[in-house]
Design an enzyme around this catalytic site. Structure first.
Site, PDB file in Angstrom:
ATOM      1  N   HIS A  85       0.819  -1.203   0.000  1.00 56.20           N
ATOM      2  CA  HIS A  85       0.000   0.000   0.000  1.00 56.20           C
ATOM      3  C   HIS A  85       0.863   1.268   0.000  1.00 56.20           C
ATOM      4  O   HIS A  85       2.073   1.206  -0.190  1.00 56.20           O
ATOM      5  CB  HIS A  85      -1.012  -0.038   1.147  1.00 56.20           C
ATOM      6  CG  HIS A  85      -1.734  -1.357   1.241  1.00 56.20           C
ATOM      7  ND1 HIS A  85      -2.687  -1.747   0.331  1.00 56.20           N
ATOM      8  CD2 HIS A  85      -1.586  -2.402   2.104  1.00 56.20           C
ATOM      9  CE1 HIS A  85      -3.119  -2.966   0.639  1.00 56.20           C
ATOM     10  NE2 HIS A  85      -2.463  -3.388   1.711  1.00 56.20           N
ATOM     11  N   GLU A 122      -1.598   0.382   8.138  1.00 57.20           N
ATOM     12  CA  GLU A 122      -0.778  -0.693   7.580  1.00 57.20           C
ATOM     13  C   GLU A 122       0.327  -0.140   6.686  1.00 57.20           C
ATOM     14  O   GLU A 122       1.461  -0.625   6.707  1.00 57.20           O
ATOM     15  CB  GLU A 122      -1.650  -1.655   6.769  1.00 57.20           C
ATOM     16  CG  GLU A 122      -0.879  -2.789   6.132  1.00 57.20           C
ATOM     17  CD  GLU A 122      -1.709  -3.629   5.189  1.00 57.20           C
ATOM     18  OE1 GLU A 122      -1.155  -4.602   4.634  1.00 57.20           O
ATOM     19  OE2 GLU A 122      -2.907  -3.331   5.002  1.00 57.20           O
ATOM     20  N   HIS A 177       3.198  -6.898   4.441  1.00 57.14           N
ATOM     21  CA  HIS A 177       1.814  -6.534   4.746  1.00 57.14           C
ATOM     22  C   HIS A 177       1.488  -6.823   6.208  1.00 57.14           C
ATOM     23  O   HIS A 177       2.279  -7.431   6.939  1.00 57.14           O
ATOM     24  CB  HIS A 177       0.847  -7.336   3.873  1.00 57.14           C
ATOM     25  CG  HIS A 177       0.824  -6.916   2.440  1.00 57.14           C
ATOM     26  ND1 HIS A 177      -0.064  -6.013   1.941  1.00 57.14           N
ATOM     27  CD2 HIS A 177       1.604  -7.289   1.398  1.00 57.14           C
ATOM     28  CE1 HIS A 177       0.146  -5.834   0.641  1.00 57.14           C
ATOM     29  NE2 HIS A 177       1.168  -6.599   0.296  1.00 57.14           N
ATOM     30  N   GLU A 259       2.206 -11.541   5.605  1.00 62.18           N
ATOM     31  CA  GLU A 259       1.230 -10.892   6.480  1.00 62.18           C
ATOM     32  C   GLU A 259       1.743 -11.053   7.907  1.00 62.18           C
ATOM     33  O   GLU A 259       1.660 -12.130   8.492  1.00 62.18           O
ATOM     34  CB  GLU A 259      -0.148 -11.537   6.322  1.00 62.18           C
ATOM     35  CG  GLU A 259      -0.767 -11.390   4.950  1.00 62.18           C
ATOM     36  CD  GLU A 259      -1.444 -10.035   4.740  1.00 62.18           C
ATOM     37  OE1 GLU A 259      -1.358  -9.188   5.652  1.00 62.18           O
ATOM     38  OE2 GLU A 259      -2.044  -9.836   3.674  1.00 62.18           O
TER      39      GLU A 259
END
Length: 295
Positions: A85, A122, A177, A259
């Site tokens: 992101h 995040e 992430h 993650e």
């Protein structure tokens, strides 16, 4: 959190050879792979977030174009780090909602990502960990590139993220992430590319090498952070294989998503917002990448 993490679990598979590789690595850990991720260091004391939920100061060193990298075990190897992101994606919703080709279909350019309940985004987490990871890899002699470094208004789009790793002829690409799942869902998982062929996507040459990269990262992540593999994805292996992520489908070099935890669970959030735990997360990834590259 990948841009399309809402895909039902029924579309996912878990290769047995990778699970076996992770199990072998976990035999050497103190906490083991079935332990609770309640603490960052296995001491029984949970890590505490900062009062504001914002990251502490983080290493941001960049290798100077004119300054040679240190010589080390990763000299001559190229690693691309993909911070998930972009902190300003939410200011460019029209642009990030534009559809891009992922080979087997079309997906949004990117998403805003998730955040903790206290508002720690995040996108800020991924940049912080990526900076730490870059420094650790550069210290071992690796050439390290980031897909972005908070230096653009939004994105890059998922197809461009894959292209950056491909054009760099990277020996490994890691997309950093954190997940946004329900309270009580805890732990990390590593997403591996499935065997996909269609349109501009063909992962046939990277499935096996990516599986090795992911298994080694998962094993070292357990060992270094003390966190357990996800209790809601991956069947306890910490590994999940997906065919719907453009960043993996379009890659021609070994690539995985990591993650690191669930930002929506308060216990995981306490770890993710703690600078010392983030350093451990970066170390675990660096150790896994190095183990993969050294064979």
């Amino acid at each position: 959190m990948p841009y399309d993490d809402s895909v039902p679990p029924t579309r996912r598979t878990r290769p047995l050879l990778v699970a076996a590789a992770l199990a072998a690595l976990c035999l050497t850990t103190v906490a083991g792979c079935g332990g609770s991720p309640d603490t960052a260091d296995g001491t029984g004391a949970a890590a505490s977030p900062s009062a504001t939920g914002e990251p502490d100061a983080t290493p941001t060193t960049k290798a100077s174009p004119t300054e040679p990298l240190p010589q080390g075990p990763l000299t001559g190897r190229t690693v691309v780090i993909d911070p998930g992101h972009n902190p300003r994606n939410r200011e460019h919703t029209r642009e990030i909602n534009e559809q891009v080709d992922i080979g087997t279909g079309r997906k949004e350019c990117d998403t805003t990502g998730t955040s903790t309940d206290a508002g720690y985004a995040e996108a800020r987490f991924t940049l912080d960990v990526s900076h730490r990871l870059r420094e650790l890899l550069q210290a071992q002699g690796a050439r390290v590139l980031l897909t972005h470094d908070d230096d653009r208004p939004f994105g890059p789009c998922i197809d461009e993220r894959a292209r950056i790793g491909n054009e760099a002829k990277a020996d490994a690409v890691v997309s950093v992430h954190a997940d946004g799942s329900a309270v009580g869902n805890r732990g990390f998982h590593v997403i591996l590319p499935a065997a996909v062929k269609g349109g501009g996507a063909d992962t046939s040459k990277i499935v096996q090498s990516s599986a090795d990269l992911g298994a080694r990262i998962a094993g070292h992540f357990v060992r270094t952070t003390g966190s357990a593999p996800s209790n809601y994805i991956g069947g306890g292996t910490g590994l999940d294989t997906r065919d719907d992520l453009g960043g993996l489908n379009l890659s021609t070099v070994p690539k995985v998503f990591v993650e690191c935890g669930n930002m929506r669970d308060p216990k995981d959030a306490a770890l993710l917002t703690d600078a010392s735990w983030r350093q451990k997360a970066a170390q675990g990834m660096a150790d896994g990448i190095a183990a993969h590259l050294k064979g």
